[in-house]
Write an enzyme that holds these catalytic residues in place. Structure first.
Site, mmCIF file in Angstrom:
data_model
loop_
_atom_site.group_PDB
_atom_site.id
_atom_site.type_symbol
_atom_site.label_atom_id
_atom_site.label_comp_id
_atom_site.label_asym_id
_atom_site.label_seq_id
_atom_site.Cartn_x
_atom_site.Cartn_y
_atom_site.Cartn_z
ATOM 1 N N HIS A 26 68.862 51.668 10.666
ATOM 2 C CA HIS A 26 67.933 52.025 11.573
ATOM 3 C C HIS A 26 68.756 52.494 13.088
ATOM 4 O O HIS A 26 68.224 52.529 14.002
ATOM 5 C CB HIS A 26 67.139 50.903 12.086
ATOM 6 C CG HIS A 26 66.167 50.554 10.789
ATOM 7 N ND1 HIS A 26 65.160 51.587 10.211
ATOM 8 C CD2 HIS A 26 66.050 49.617 9.847
ATOM 9 C CE1 HIS A 26 64.493 51.152 9.360
ATOM 10 N NE2 HIS A 26 65.069 50.030 8.863
ATOM 11 N N LYS A 42 83.108 25.183 28.856
ATOM 12 C CA LYS A 42 82.157 24.922 27.926
ATOM 13 C C LYS A 42 81.237 24.162 28.907
ATOM 14 O O LYS A 42 81.455 23.650 30.205
ATOM 15 C CB LYS A 42 83.010 23.670 27.085
ATOM 16 C CG LYS A 42 82.446 23.521 25.737
ATOM 17 C CD LYS A 42 83.118 22.653 24.838
ATOM 18 C CE LYS A 42 82.270 22.563 23.644
ATOM 19 N NZ LYS A 42 82.218 23.497 22.795
ATOM 20 N N GLU A 86 84.008 35.679 21.950
ATOM 21 C CA GLU A 86 84.486 34.659 22.788
ATOM 22 C C GLU A 86 85.910 34.684 22.801
ATOM 23 O O GLU A 86 86.562 34.606 23.810
ATOM 24 C CB GLU A 86 83.762 33.439 22.317
ATOM 25 C CG GLU A 86 82.464 33.300 22.842
ATOM 26 C CD GLU A 86 82.013 31.984 22.275
ATOM 27 O OE1 GLU A 86 81.563 31.235 23.222
ATOM 28 O OE2 GLU A 86 81.876 31.551 21.216
ATOM 29 N N ARG A 133 86.179 22.556 30.841
ATOM 30 C CA ARG A 133 84.625 22.672 31.609
ATOM 31 C C ARG A 133 85.078 24.056 32.737
ATOM 32 O O ARG A 133 83.933 24.452 33.356
ATOM 33 C CB ARG A 133 84.456 21.554 32.443
ATOM 34 C CG ARG A 133 84.277 20.340 31.633
ATOM 35 C CD ARG A 133 83.677 19.229 32.546
ATOM 36 N NE ARG A 133 82.465 19.334 33.390
ATOM 37 C CZ ARG A 133 81.508 19.157 32.838
ATOM 38 N NH1 ARG A 133 81.228 18.533 31.759
ATOM 39 N NH2 ARG A 133 80.446 19.342 33.466
ATOM 40 N N ASN A 135 80.717 20.420 41.956
ATOM 41 C CA ASN A 135 80.258 21.161 40.558
ATOM 42 C C ASN A 135 78.735 21.457 40.737
ATOM 43 O O ASN A 135 77.950 20.664 40.973
ATOM 44 C CB ASN A 135 80.371 20.283 39.418
ATOM 45 C CG ASN A 135 80.019 20.799 38.180
ATOM 46 O OD1 ASN A 135 79.852 21.960 38.037
ATOM 47 N ND2 ASN A 135 79.855 19.979 37.170
ATOM 48 N N GLY A 136 78.609 22.592 40.874
ATOM 49 C CA GLY A 136 77.073 23.164 41.062
ATOM 50 C C GLY A 136 76.996 24.284 41.798
ATOM 51 O O GLY A 136 78.002 24.966 41.896
ATOM 52 N N TRP A 161 85.155 26.502 37.749
ATOM 53 C CA TRP A 161 84.772 28.007 37.152
ATOM 54 C C TRP A 161 84.017 28.348 38.184
ATOM 55 O O TRP A 161 82.899 28.012 38.650
ATOM 56 C CB TRP A 161 83.836 27.262 35.980
ATOM 57 C CG TRP A 161 83.593 28.669 35.032
ATOM 58 C CD1 TRP A 161 84.215 29.106 34.037
ATOM 59 C CD2 TRP A 161 82.066 29.256 35.347
ATOM 60 N NE1 TRP A 161 83.400 30.299 33.561
ATOM 61 C CE2 TRP A 161 82.295 30.336 34.193
ATOM 62 C CE3 TRP A 161 81.076 28.944 36.046
ATOM 63 C CZ2 TRP A 161 81.113 31.140 34.095
ATOM 64 C CZ3 TRP A 161 79.950 29.811 35.751
ATOM 65 C CH2 TRP A 161 80.073 30.980 34.741
ATOM 66 N N CYS A 208 83.327 23.509 35.895
ATOM 67 C CA CYS A 208 83.775 22.575 36.813
ATOM 68 C C CYS A 208 84.005 21.217 36.449
ATOM 69 O O CYS A 208 82.972 20.663 35.685
ATOM 70 C CB CYS A 208 83.186 22.975 38.354
ATOM 71 S SG CYS A 208 83.126 24.267 38.930
ATOM 72 N N LYS A 251 81.510 34.192 18.156
ATOM 73 C CA LYS A 251 82.763 33.605 17.954
ATOM 74 C C LYS A 251 83.930 34.822 18.347
ATOM 75 O O LYS A 251 84.961 34.383 19.008
ATOM 76 C CB LYS A 251 83.013 32.929 16.625
ATOM 77 C CG LYS A 251 82.403 31.438 16.351
ATOM 78 C CD LYS A 251 82.624 30.580 17.028
ATOM 79 C CE LYS A 251 81.935 30.391 18.302
ATOM 80 N NZ LYS A 251 80.696 29.798 18.336
ATOM 81 N N GLU A 260 76.316 34.276 14.935
ATOM 82 C CA GLU A 260 77.277 33.403 15.352
ATOM 83 C C GLU A 260 78.762 33.966 15.121
ATOM 84 O O GLU A 260 79.610 33.526 15.964
ATOM 85 C CB GLU A 260 76.738 32.034 14.653
ATOM 86 C CG GLU A 260 77.878 30.844 14.855
ATOM 87 C CD GLU A 260 77.967 30.214 16.361
ATOM 88 O OE1 GLU A 260 77.203 30.872 17.170
ATOM 89 O OE2 GLU A 260 78.838 29.573 16.696
HETATM 90 C C1 F6R Z 1 79.724 29.276 21.805
HETATM 91 C C2 F6R Z 1 79.248 28.095 22.867
HETATM 92 C C3 F6R Z 1 78.204 28.499 23.789
HETATM 93 C C4 F6R Z 1 77.133 27.185 23.882
HETATM 94 C C5 F6R Z 1 76.010 27.351 25.100
HETATM 95 C C6 F6R Z 1 75.280 26.156 24.744
HETATM 96 O O1 F6R Z 1 80.743 28.982 21.143
HETATM 97 O O2 F6R Z 1 80.060 27.268 22.952
HETATM 98 O O3 F6R Z 1 77.432 29.647 23.439
HETATM 99 O O4 F6R Z 1 76.711 27.133 22.481
HETATM 100 O O5 F6R Z 1 76.764 27.514 26.035
HETATM 101 O O6 F6R Z 1 75.892 25.010 24.900
HETATM 102 P P1 F6R Z 1 75.166 23.596 24.658
HETATM 103 O O7 F6R Z 1 75.078 23.322 22.908
HETATM 104 O O8 F6R Z 1 76.303 22.547 25.121
HETATM 105 O O9 F6R Z 1 74.032 23.459 25.286
#
Ligand code: F6R
Length: 623
Positions: free
Chosen positions: A518, A618, A502, A27, A100-101, A74, A2, A499, A495
């Site tokens: 396994h 994000k 996502e 966001r 937001n929250g 969001w 948000c 990616k 990782e």
């Molecule tokens: C993956 C991604 C998320 C963040 C996670 C932590 O691409 O962006 O998994 O890594 O939400 O975010 P931060 O680093 O901002 O605490």
């Protein structure tokens, strides 16, 4: 998670609010809305969908006025619908609020408002309940002739009283049509920044929303309330004490958050990595002493020498960087290191020794779970340091010291450059702790040289983008993708899979290569390619065994390897992505970048919205 923007000034509010929302769209992007006070009433436009949909709505039916609030959502409580989009109004329809929250006790408050005041609610959200509560308290107190000065302070008091009843987290902005040129903000657990302009002021969840208008910012703390007018602002605490906050200069400009010629922020940020990796180590390496210099840790040599255990905590990509860090710190400094999901750390009894040093890793510095872990660790009396990108973030401010990434703004929802910066910093920490112990000057020098050669090697990897695009397109029909790696490249497999999930929405998992036999091998089939991260290192021949096991079962193989590895994989792997040779400690940075590109190109081939993948946002500021 948000985004909020508020404006009060002489300019038309609508274009400023819309522009700010566009910059905060990372966001949250499932619905959006604006409230602008036009004379004696509030004009609102809101809808499910993106900011582009809201802009269209505003173009068809403009709203004029010089102060207002806005929101990109969001969803937490209530589906992403027009009704649930913010702003929400109180019972009188004069007070508009964006939030937001999460208000945890909203059901209880709603019951009281229904029973005692017969309120009517238009949405399913917790935020609307908060708008009604503030409005009710204000209406009860604001009787008599309208006196703007008195009513301003009554509105602030109403918000204060309401927030004292609330359990949960909030970043809030609100305005009232009876009180001209006035907006109010508050925060607890969700970021809020005040932008200080000339004859205009702003509120935003993140400075990127307002940096085009002002670089003077006041970062609010939890339990701060702020009353904002055109030419002044006043900060007070939830308890009513006056606040004393200084104005800081935002360290980036509006130029830095433009996409430039790149089709997506994610691609731009992948290509920024030679620079961001260089910036993560700039001024922090000493060839003379063969070590790293990290003054921000705020620790003496003796304190560093006495660290007996390290805990690294974070979420998602930051957690994966922490897992690389575990290998690095144990290898370089021989200090037992644990990686903890931030969301779990807080709720379980992780064994800690008196000499444990905790690092909270977070790009945004606002992730609720990581912040919770930091606070829990500090509550128990442990020195807790931050590894953050956002310098003004809550984690950066609340930690006992730390290391900034200096990666520049990361806007793409899928984290890329922050991961490589985090791995560089964990290398620096490993080097520093190692050199406080047994690590020789010769090995220290080799590590420094390995790190310093990274930007050039990353440039080489980036030149593979078109080749990787070809490979990605070839696998566009795949039903999913498996990623395998060993040692430092195991977290890279995790990782890379993250990616892939996502941004392509394909099933993807990362595993230690040897785990294949396994159980995972049961999944292997021609439609499910396996990516092996297998540079020619000490475990290459072990990886090779696993690759052969997949090949024997007709699973397509993509190998990320170095030149000598490629020679041995010829005729075995279907596709080879060649990365430059490097010291083991630098390898995760060189192997992850082609896999960021692989996910990116595959997502584009599948027509996905790379910068705004479904259901994600994000900076996850809720638990
Ligand atoms: C993956 C991604 C998320 C963040 C996670 C932590 O691409 O962006 O998994 O890594 O939400 O975010 P931060 O680093 O901002 O605490």
């Amino acid at each position: 998670m948000c985004g909020i923007v508020g404006y009060v000034g002489r300019a038309e509010a609508a274009p400023i609010l819309l522009d700010g929302l566009r910059r905060l769209e990372y966001r949250g992007y499932d619905s959006a809305g604006i409230a602008i006070v036009d004379g004696d009433h509030v004009e609102t436009r809101k809808c499910a969908g993106r900011i582009a949909d809201l802009s269209k709505l505003m173009a068809e039916n403009p709203a004029a006025g010089h102060y207002g609030i806005s929101h990109t959502r969001w969803a937490t409580h209530g589906k992403p619908t027009d009704q649930n989009a913010h702003p929400h109004f109180d019972e009188s329809g004069k007070l508009a609020l964006v939030h937001n929250g999460v208000i945890e006790n909203y059901q209880q408050i709603k019951e009281t408002l229904l029973q005692e005041h017969e309120h009517h609610f238009a949405s399913e959200t917790d935020s609307e309940v908060l708008a009604h509560l503030v409005g009710q308290i204000y209406d009860d107190s604001a009787v008599g002739v309208l006196d703007p000065r008195r009513h301003k302070s009554l509105l602030v008091e109403a918000l204060r009283t309401a927030l004292q009843q609330v359990i949960g987290t909030y970043g809030i902005a609100l305005c009232h049509s009876d009180i001209p040129d006035f907006i109010v903000g508050a925060r607890r657990g969700s970021p809020l920044v005040l932008g200080v302009g000339k004859d205009e002021n702003f509120l935003a969840s993140d400075v990127s929303a307002i940096v085009a208008y002002t670089r003077d910012a006041v970062y609010l703390n939890d339990f701060d309330l702020v009353a904002v007018e055109r030419d002044k602002f006043e900060i007070s605490s939830l308890g009513g004490e006056r606040g004393n906050h200084s104005i800081s200069k935002v360290e980036f400009t509006a130029e830095d958050i433009k996409k430039g010629d790149y089709p997506h922020y994610m691609l731009k940020e992948i290509f920024e990595q030679p620079g961001s990796v260089r910036d993560a180590m700039r001024g922090r390496l000493s060839l003379e002493e063969c070590t790293a210099k990290l003054g921000g840790l705020n620790m003496t040599a003796a304190q560093l020498r006495d660290v007996g255990r390290v805990v690294l905590t974070g979420c998602g990509t930051a957690l994966h960087a922490g897992m690389v860090g575990e290998y690095l710190i144990e290898q370089l400094a021989q200090i037992p290191t644990e990686v903890e999901f931030a969301s779990e750390f807080r709720h379980r009894n992780t064994p800690m020794t008196r000499d444990t040093l905790v690092f909270a890793i977070s790009q945004s510095g606002e992730t609720a779970d990581t912040l919770g872990a930091l606070r829990e660790s500090q509550r128990k009396g442990y020195r807790t340091l931050g590894i953050c990108n956002n310098v003004a973030s809550t984690i950066a401010r609340e930690s006992d010291g730390g290391v900034y990434m200096h990666a520049g703004p990361e806007i793409g929802v899928a984290a890329t450059k922050s991961f490589t910066s985090q791995v560089v910093i964990l290398n620096l920490i490993g080097l520093l702790l190692g050199r406080m112990r047994h690590l020789s000057t010769a090995e220290g020098t080799r590590l420094i040289e390995a790190l310093e050669s990274l930007p050039e090697k990353i440039e080489e990897v980036l030149k593979l983008s078109d080749t990787i695009k070809g490979i990605a397109t070839k696998y566009a029909e795949a039903t999913g993708i498996l990623f395998f790696g060993r040692q430092l490249n195991f977290p890279v497999a995790l990782e890379a899979a993250l990616k892939m999930k996502e941004i392509t929405y394909l099933y993807a998992e990362g595993h230690p290569s040897a785990e294949l036999k396994h159980g995972i091998i049961a999944l292997v089939k021609p439609e499910l390619p396996s990516v092996f991260i297998a540079p020619d290192d000490a475990v290459f021949s072990k990886n090779l065994n696993n690759i052969e096991q997949v090949r024997a079962r007709k699973g397509p193989i993509i190998a990320v390897t170095t030149e000598s590895g490629a020679v041995r994989l010829k005729g075995i792997a279907d596709d080879i992505i060649l990365v430059p040779d490097a010291h083991d400690i630098a390898m995760p940075i060189l192997t992850v970048i082609p896999l960021q590109l692989f996910a990116y190109h595959l997502a584009v081939a599948l027509g996905r919205d790379v910068d705004k993948p479904r259901n994600l946002a994000k900076s996850v500021t809720v638990e």
